[in-house]
Design a protein around this motif. Sequence first.
Motif, short mmCIF file in Angstrom:
data_model
loop_
_atom_site.label_atom_id
_atom_site.label_comp_id
_atom_site.label_asym_id
_atom_site.label_seq_id
_atom_site.Cartn_x
_atom_site.Cartn_y
_atom_site.Cartn_z
N GLY A 33 10.26 83.52 82.63
CA GLY A 33 10.04 82.28 83.37
C GLY A 33 8.60 81.87 83.60
N GLU A 34 7.65 82.65 83.06
CA GLU A 34 6.24 82.39 83.40
C GLU A 34 5.53 81.43 82.45
OE1 GLU A 34 4.53 83.78 85.96
OE2 GLU A 34 5.92 85.32 86.64
N CYS A 35 5.99 81.33 81.19
CA CYS A 35 5.15 80.65 80.20
C CYS A 35 5.67 79.30 79.73
CB CYS A 35 4.93 81.56 78.99
SG CYS A 35 6.38 81.69 77.91
N VAL A 86 16.32 74.87 88.91
CA VAL A 86 17.51 75.73 89.02
C VAL A 86 17.47 76.66 90.25
CG1 VAL A 86 18.04 75.71 86.55
CG2 VAL A 86 16.56 77.50 87.47
N ALA A 87 16.28 77.03 90.69
CA ALA A 87 16.15 77.99 91.80
C ALA A 87 16.60 77.35 93.10
CB ALA A 87 14.72 78.48 91.92
N THR A 88 17.27 78.14 93.94
CA THR A 88 17.88 77.59 95.14
C THR A 88 17.21 78.08 96.42
OG1 THR A 88 19.43 79.45 95.32
CG2 THR A 88 20.13 77.55 93.97
N LEU A 89 17.50 77.33 97.48
CA LEU A 89 17.03 77.72 98.81
C LEU A 89 17.66 79.05 99.22
CD1 LEU A 89 15.47 76.73 101.35
CD2 LEU A 89 17.62 75.73 102.14
N GLY A 90 18.96 79.18 98.99
CA GLY A 90 19.65 80.42 99.35
C GLY A 90 19.06 81.62 98.63
N GLY A 91 18.79 81.47 97.34
CA GLY A 91 18.20 82.56 96.56
C GLY A 91 16.83 82.94 97.09
N ASN A 92 16.06 81.95 97.49
CA ASN A 92 14.72 82.21 97.99
C ASN A 92 14.75 83.05 99.27
OD1 ASN A 92 11.85 80.44 99.20
ND2 ASN A 92 11.86 81.77 97.42
N ILE A 93 15.65 82.71 100.18
CA ILE A 93 15.65 83.48 101.44
C ILE A 93 16.38 84.82 101.28
CG2 ILE A 93 15.34 81.47 102.94
CD1 ILE A 93 18.28 81.75 103.76
N CYS A 94 17.38 84.88 100.39
CA CYS A 94 18.10 86.16 100.21
C CYS A 94 17.25 87.15 99.42
CB CYS A 94 19.43 85.94 99.52
SG CYS A 94 20.60 85.06 100.56
N ASN A 95 16.43 86.65 98.51
CA ASN A 95 15.52 87.54 97.79
C ASN A 95 14.46 88.09 98.75
OD1 ASN A 95 14.55 88.67 95.21
ND2 ASN A 95 12.75 87.46 95.68
N ALA A 96 14.11 87.27 99.74
CA ALA A 96 13.26 87.68 100.86
C ALA A 96 11.96 88.37 100.43
CB ALA A 96 14.05 88.59 101.81
N ALA A 97 11.24 87.75 99.52
CA ALA A 97 9.90 88.23 99.21
C ALA A 97 9.00 87.91 100.40
CB ALA A 97 9.37 87.53 97.96
N CYS A 109 15.08 81.19 78.81
CA CYS A 109 15.04 82.66 78.86
C CYS A 109 15.65 83.21 80.13
CB CYS A 109 13.60 83.16 78.72
SG CYS A 109 12.57 82.84 80.16
N LEU A 110 15.82 82.35 81.15
CA LEU A 110 16.41 82.82 82.42
C LEU A 110 17.80 82.24 82.63
CD1 LEU A 110 13.42 82.53 84.98
CD2 LEU A 110 14.25 84.55 83.78
N TYR A 111 18.32 81.53 81.63
CA TYR A 111 19.58 80.81 81.81
C TYR A 111 20.74 81.65 81.30
CZ TYR A 111 21.92 76.41 82.80
OH TYR A 111 22.69 75.42 83.38
N ARG A 138 26.65 91.59 92.63
CA ARG A 138 25.47 90.80 92.97
C ARG A 138 25.80 89.33 92.86
NH1 ARG A 138 19.68 91.18 94.24
NH2 ARG A 138 19.49 93.39 94.19
N PHE A 139 25.40 88.53 93.85
CA PHE A 139 25.48 87.09 93.68
C PHE A 139 24.33 86.64 92.81
CE2 PHE A 139 27.69 87.42 97.86
CZ PHE A 139 28.90 86.86 97.45
N VAL A 140 24.58 85.61 92.03
CA VAL A 140 23.49 84.98 91.30
C VAL A 140 23.62 83.48 91.47
CG1 VAL A 140 24.79 85.21 89.12
CG2 VAL A 140 22.34 84.70 89.05
N ALA A 141 22.53 82.84 91.91
CA ALA A 141 22.54 81.39 92.10
C ALA A 141 21.76 80.79 90.93
CB ALA A 141 21.97 81.03 93.45
N GLY A 142 20.49 80.44 91.13
CA GLY A 142 19.69 79.94 90.01
C GLY A 142 19.29 81.04 89.04
N GLY A 143 19.34 82.27 89.50
CA GLY A 143 19.05 83.41 88.64
C GLY A 143 17.58 83.68 88.39
N THR A 144 16.68 82.95 89.03
CA THR A 144 15.26 83.11 88.70
C THR A 144 14.67 84.40 89.27
OG1 THR A 144 14.56 81.77 90.59
CG2 THR A 144 14.87 80.62 88.49
N ASP A 145 15.33 84.97 90.25
CA ASP A 145 14.97 86.33 90.65
C ASP A 145 15.91 87.34 89.97
OD1 ASP A 145 12.75 86.09 92.50
OD2 ASP A 145 14.14 85.12 93.87
N VAL A 146 17.20 87.07 90.00
CA VAL A 146 18.18 88.04 89.51
C VAL A 146 18.00 88.33 88.01
CG1 VAL A 146 20.64 88.42 89.04
CG2 VAL A 146 19.91 87.60 91.28
N VAL A 147 17.85 87.29 87.19
CA VAL A 147 17.75 87.53 85.74
C VAL A 147 16.47 88.30 85.41
CG1 VAL A 147 17.68 86.46 83.45
CG2 VAL A 147 19.21 85.54 85.19
#
Lengths: 323, 157
Positions: B44-46, A105-116, B61-63, A26-35
């Motif tokens: 990441g919510e709070c 930390v969240a990236t443009l690439g992560g946003n489109i690859c996560n594709a919500a 917590c997400l780092y 798995r790639f992880v960029a900012g990790g805000t979806d992955v983590v």
Amino acid sequence: MGAFTYHKPATVGEAADLAAELHGARFVAGGTDVVVLLKQRKIDPANLISLRNVAELTYIDSADGLSLGSGVTHTRIANHDYIRARYSALADGARVVGSKQIRNVATLGGNICNAAPSADTACPLLALDAAVRILGREGEREVPIDDFFLGPNKVALADGELVLGIKLPATSEKSGSAYIKHSRRQAMELPMVGVAAWVSVSIGGSEERCRGALECEHTPDVIQLLQNEEVVLEDVRIAMGVVAPRPIRAREAEAKLKGQVVSGALFESMGDVAVSECQARDSFRCDAGYRLEMVRVLTKRAILKAIDRIMRPGREADIDLLW
Amino acid sequence: MKQEIQFVLNGEQVFADVDPQWTLLYLLRNVFGYTGAKKGCGVGECGACTVIVDGEATNSCLYPVLEVEGRHVTTIEGVAAPDGTLHPIQQAFIENNGVQCGYCTAGMIMSAKALLDQKPDPTEEEIRTAIAGNICRCTGYVQIVESIQMAAARMKQ
Ligand SMILES: Cc1cc2nc3c(=O)[nH]c(=O)nc-3n(C[C@H](O)[C@H](O)[C@H](O)COP(=O)(O)OP(=O)(O)OC[C@H]3O[C@@H](n4cnc5c(N)ncnc54)[C@H](O)[C@@H]3O)c2cc1C
Ligand code: FES
Ligand code: FES
């Protein structure tokens, strides 16, 4: 979280080699979806390949249109004067993702690859006609963003392929764009509906009077006065989020508008068409009927806001102006 | 298998043996004993876990812990002066009732500090945007915004 090996390549080449070697990584960029997914045990990869230290993916280049590396953060996009002025819809999207801590930390690439279906940069990129630069085994290829989104969390990437960045075509002075995120709260919330519009216009009458029209408080007045000045929608792109399994273009609604003078009747019939292009569903955020009603309202507002951006550039004060 | 990382924590060069599965929050609380950053939601919510990494407010917590290598991390423990004098933001929170139960406070102050470090004279809107990712269940936010405004005014002098 399950055990994984964490790889930190420093270059795109190293990242691509690792991805080719480590099947299912798995790639992880900012990790805000992955983590979050790891913590919720929704994914359990043996290998994570971090893109955070790949400096090659953090470029912002406005020499010919706009090129952005996949590793550019939402904070950088939201604060970038040229993007705000010329690719406003994208800045609108980036500045409303999550919170400051997330955007940092969240990236443009992560946003489109996560594709919500609710991804806040997806509609802007669709409306701005982005191309996605992908690095695969056979080298680099480019895919229109409309072909990149396949479904919820599904994109046109083969195992091991990574997104290098996106490219947006050059824009003219007489074009503008906007994204409206319709949510229950102003922050830390996904949209119930998101709509982006890009328009290029010609004006039969007076630009000065158009600017005056945009000062009006009530939408019907704004539209009537713009109609009086013969504002023609020479070209239009509309994108809608959270109304289908993936963010979609409203192509029939666009066709309805193209070459026409703006008017209340035109917006009315365009709204019907846009609604017919949706496959909205009920969710805990709101029901489908409400989503469709808001599609009618927000497609019109996004177009008006895009026109406003052309007529009154650089006005930041009323960024949330609603009419 | 543990890996060694090296980074700057509150101005001091430090080393730690870490598990790749850890987050920065886990490292701070369980290895360094810096319990100022709190775990509220863990996703990441709070904002209770907010710390400053290389000048930017971040959810610890997400780092991923291995990303901390070589970076500068500031936590609430590193905000007051070495002689114990409180930072103007901390002082303003106390004077203005910006603190009630205190659970959100460390995160709030780190978000506020990241803002004021970059923008010494923020508008109320900018303050509200900066702390929109920090949930407070007690104060109703008004005193927090006022505390940050007071701190900004004092820091300018
Ligand atoms: C509290 C919170 C609030 C949020 N609010 C919003 C919101 O309001 N709007 C919104 O749209 N999103 C929101 N998100 C979701 C998330 O922050 C965004 O989707 C963000 O842009 C993801 O970027 P990232 O760099 O963190 O991605 P990651 O988590 O690092 O990656 C996301 C996905 O993309 C893949 N990936 C990343 N980069 C690449 C690449 N270059 N090539 C190939 N694959 C890649 C990863 O493998 C993963 O599948 C929120 C998340 C949280 C935790
Ligand atoms: S614990 Fe990190 S945001 Fe809640
Ligand atoms: S003071 Fe109790 S949560 Fe903010």
